[in-house]
Design an enzyme around this catalytic site. Structure first.
Site, PDB file in Angstrom:
ATOM      1  N   HIS A   1       0.859  -1.190   0.000  1.00  0.00           N
ATOM      2  CA  HIS A   1       0.000   0.000   0.000  1.00  0.00           C
ATOM      3  C   HIS A   1       0.897   1.243   0.000  1.00  0.00           C
ATOM      4  CE1 HIS A   1      -3.344   2.534   0.322  1.00  0.00           C
ATOM      5  NE2 HIS A   1      -4.066   1.896   1.226  1.00  0.00           N
TER       6      HIS A   1
ATOM      7  N   ASN B   1      -2.874   6.752  -0.957  1.00  0.00           N
ATOM      8  CA  ASN B   1      -3.903   7.283  -0.063  1.00  0.00           C
ATOM      9  C   ASN B   1      -3.398   7.938   1.222  1.00  0.00           C
ATOM     10  OD1 ASN B   1      -5.662   6.378  -1.965  1.00  0.00           O
ATOM     11  ND2 ASN B   1      -6.511   4.708  -0.748  1.00  0.00           N
TER      12      ASN B   1
ATOM     13  N   TYR C   1      -0.940   7.164   3.306  1.00  0.00           N
ATOM     14  CA  TYR C   1      -0.387   6.366   4.397  1.00  0.00           C
ATOM     15  C   TYR C   1       1.150   6.458   4.371  1.00  0.00           C
ATOM     16  CZ  TYR C   1      -5.197   4.901   4.877  1.00  0.00           C
ATOM     17  OH  TYR C   1      -6.561   4.909   5.062  1.00  0.00           O
TER      18      TYR C   1
END
Length: 375
Positions: free
Chosen positions: A179, A182, A184
């Protein structure tokens, strides 16, 4: 002409079709352990060519929302193994999305009530999800983070390597998705809005991308390049993510990824869950140039696109060669048989927003397939 229903192999992972289920956080894993409902939920959706799980924390420190699953404990890995075994028995392929939230957390979720960590001590203008003593869920402002010390960063990179190895070796996943989107932790390092460091991890594009490449190399070591993908969101404002000049930043990123032989690049076009034409900075983001930077640098991984796709738009993306797979998010919540509904042009059900986060079976595994509904 390539269609959504044609098979494809991405890296070392053969897929039955080109429909991916995007990661969808559902907050139904108390103690970070996916339970029986998770087994049912993912198995119901196993007809997707590729299931990408909800974001899953690589460490306790990496957790930012209540009741999200993890990859760092024996019970968590055993819970995921039941999911992957069931999905495989149904003929599906499943990868887990590896997550460290960085500053998008709350001190009540951190080990010992500590501050969340981030590239810099800049509090995000965002919220996270907490569960109270009575079991009710609520959204709360994120806590103030502290800046990571230089000597702490290798430990987080090692957490990624260890989690990747466990995901494939113990939990039985077909691969992992890093990931990097977004707002993070990885994205926080990339963007100048959240990274004010003056050491080797801040300042220039090369320095801000250093953490991402260290993580990618560690995950490849743990899982093998042919089983690793990454999710990027070049212009989304999610979780207070901002960079004034994302084009050169993300072209540098994908050029570096091209040399690493990943299975796939998963791209959120525009604002996450919002406008596809959203942009940051003074100029519109050039998506064609972004992909070309990857291909021209020798990148061979599958190109997965995401954000607001319907069947017609998805077919156009595949037929034109703009994408190799298309990821669908929210439609999979209320349509466990989404692949068949797309194939037959059947109406799509809408999810119940009141049951989106937290709870049990309701709004999670009780959405009927079309045949069940018709009966």
């Amino acid at each position: 002409m390539t269609t959504l229903f044609d098979p494809i192999t991405i890296g070392d992972i053969p897929l039955a079709n080109r429909i991916a289920m995007a990661p969808l956080t559902r907050n139904r894993s108390p103690n970070a352990v996916p339970g029986p409902f998770a087994v049912e939920y993912y198995t119901q959706r196993a007809a997707a060519g590729l299931l990408i799980t909800e974001a899953t924390a690589i460490s306790h420190q990496g957790q930012g929302y209540a009741d999200v699953p993890g990859l760092y404990g024996a019970d968590q890995l055993a819970g995921w193994r039941k999911v992957t075994d069931s999905v495989h028995a149904a003929g599906g392929r499943i990868v887990t999305q590896m997550w460290h939230v960085g500053r998008i957390s709350h001190d009540s979720l951190q080990p010992g009530g500590a501050k969340p960590v981030a590239p810099s001590a800049i509090r995000a203008k965002s919220k996270t999800y907490l569960v109270g003593a009575d079991g009710s869920g609520t959204f709360a402002e994120t806590s103030e983070p502290r800046a990571l010390e230089l000597d702490e960063i290798p430990g987080i990179v090692e957490d990624y390597r260890r989690a990747a190895k466990a995901a494939v070796g113990e939990a039985g996943f077909d691969g992992v998705e890093i990931h990097g989107a977004n707002g993070y932790l990885i994205d926080q390092f990339l963007r100048s809005g959240s990274n004010h460091r003056t050491d080797a991890y801040g300042g220039s594009i090369e320095n801000r991308a250093r953490f991402l490449f260290e993580v990618v190399d560690a995950v490849i070591e743990g899982a093998g390049a042919g089983r690793v993908g990454i999710r990027l969101s070049p212009v989304t404002p999610a979780n207070d993510a901002f960079d004034p000049d994302p084009q050169p930043l993300f072209e540098y990123v994908v050029k570096g990824l091209a040399a690493r032989g990943l299975a796939f690049i998963h791209v959120i076009e525009g604002a996450t869950g919002g406008a596809r034409d959203f942009t940051q900075g003074d100029q519109a983001f050039d998506w064609d140039a972004f992909k070309a930077a990857y291909r021209d640098a020798g990148g061979t991984g599958a190109w997965i696109v995401n954000n607001g796709y319907d069947k017609a738009l998805a077919q156009e993306a595949l037929a034109s060669g703009r994408a190799d797979l298309v990821a669908f998010g929210r439609p999979f919540i209320a349509n466990p048989d989404l692949v068949e509904r797309l194939r037959r042009d059947l109406p799509l059900a809408e999810p119940d927003r009141a049951t989106m986060y937290g709870g049990g079976a309701r709004g999670y595994v009780d959405y009927p397939a079309w045949s069940d509904k018709a009966a």
